[in-house]
Design a protein around this motif. Structure first.
Motif, PDB file in Angstrom:
ATOM      1  N   TYR A 299       0.819  -1.216   0.000  1.00 15.72           N
ATOM      2  CA  TYR A 299       0.000   0.000   0.000  1.00 15.72           C
ATOM      3  C   TYR A 299       0.856   1.270   0.000  1.00 15.72           C
ATOM      4  N   SER A 300       2.167   1.138  -0.164  1.00 15.46           N
ATOM      5  CA  SER A 300       3.076   2.274   0.003  1.00 15.46           C
ATOM      6  C   SER A 300       2.835   3.412  -0.986  1.00 15.46           C
ATOM      7  N   ASP A 301       2.246   3.128  -2.134  1.00 12.71           N
ATOM      8  CA  ASP A 301       2.032   4.193  -3.128  1.00 12.71           C
ATOM      9  C   ASP A 301       0.655   4.862  -2.982  1.00 12.71           C
ATOM     10  N   ILE A 302      -0.094   4.479  -1.960  1.00 15.00           N
ATOM     11  CA  ILE A 302      -1.409   5.060  -1.729  1.00 15.00           C
ATOM     12  C   ILE A 302      -1.287   6.080  -0.600  1.00 15.00           C
ATOM     13  N   PRO A 303      -1.597   7.360  -0.883  1.00 12.16           N
ATOM     14  CA  PRO A 303      -1.460   8.365   0.184  1.00 12.16           C
ATOM     15  C   PRO A 303      -2.495   8.153   1.286  1.00 12.16           C
ATOM     16  N   GLU A 304      -2.116   8.549   2.511  1.00 11.18           N
ATOM     17  CA  GLU A 304      -3.053   8.469   3.623  1.00 11.18           C
ATOM     18  C   GLU A 304      -4.139   9.520   3.441  1.00 11.18           C
ATOM     19  N   LEU A 305      -5.318   9.223   3.942  1.00 12.00           N
ATOM     20  CA  LEU A 305      -6.418  10.175   3.880  1.00 12.00           C
ATOM     21  C   LEU A 305      -6.374  11.020   5.138  1.00 12.00           C
ATOM     22  N   ASP A 306      -5.919  12.270   4.977  1.00 10.63           N
ATOM     23  CA  ASP A 306      -5.789  13.154   6.122  1.00 10.63           C
ATOM     24  C   ASP A 306      -7.032  14.039   6.276  1.00 10.63           C
TER      25      ASP A 306
ATOM     26  N   ASP B 296      -7.457  17.108   5.557  1.00  7.58           N
ATOM     27  CA  ASP B 296      -7.674  17.936   4.374  1.00  7.58           C
ATOM     28  C   ASP B 296      -8.536  17.204   3.345  1.00  7.58           C
ATOM     29  N   PHE B 297      -8.273  15.922   3.172  1.00  7.94           N
ATOM     30  CA  PHE B 297      -9.072  15.122   2.231  1.00  7.94           C
ATOM     31  C   PHE B 297     -10.548  15.152   2.624  1.00  7.94           C
TER      32      PHE B 297
END
Length: 103
Positions: A29-36, A38-39
């Motif tokens: 999952y390393s290429d998937i950004p975390e949902l912070d 701001d999202f």
């Protein structure tokens, strides 16, 4: 980027047994950004579509279809626009005046 529609009548070439055999810890999952935060602040809700049957005057349907593919989406956008305009004016009623010549 446009999403390519699949022809669901053709068989899938995916090896589903192999996909099902992959364990959770093996997935990268390393290429998937975390949902912070701001999202989620920018996220919008998109309501689900509901299939209905509606009776429209034939000239209205003809007019919608003259725009080509996507006439149901156009009809939905028109109805949404009217709905939102009425709500802004504080009128939540769906009643509309009868059109002359319509029973």
């Amino acid at each position: 980027m446009a999403v390519k529609k699949q022809n669901l009548k053709e068989p899938s070439h995916t090896d589903w047994d192999r996909v099902d055999a992959v364990k959770e810890e093996e997935i990268d999952y390393s290429d998937i950004p975390e949902l912070d935060d701001d999202f989620f602040e920018k996220a919008t809700f998109v309501s689900a579509k509901q299939t209905i049957t509606i009776r429209l005057d034939s000239d209205v349907v003809t007019w919608l279809k003259e725009g080509g593919k996507g006439y149901q989406t156009r009809a939905n956008r028109i109805l949404r626009s009217v709905m939102e305009a009425q709500r802004k004016r504080g009128n939540n009623s769906v009643a509309a005046p009868k059109r002359s010549g319509t029973p």
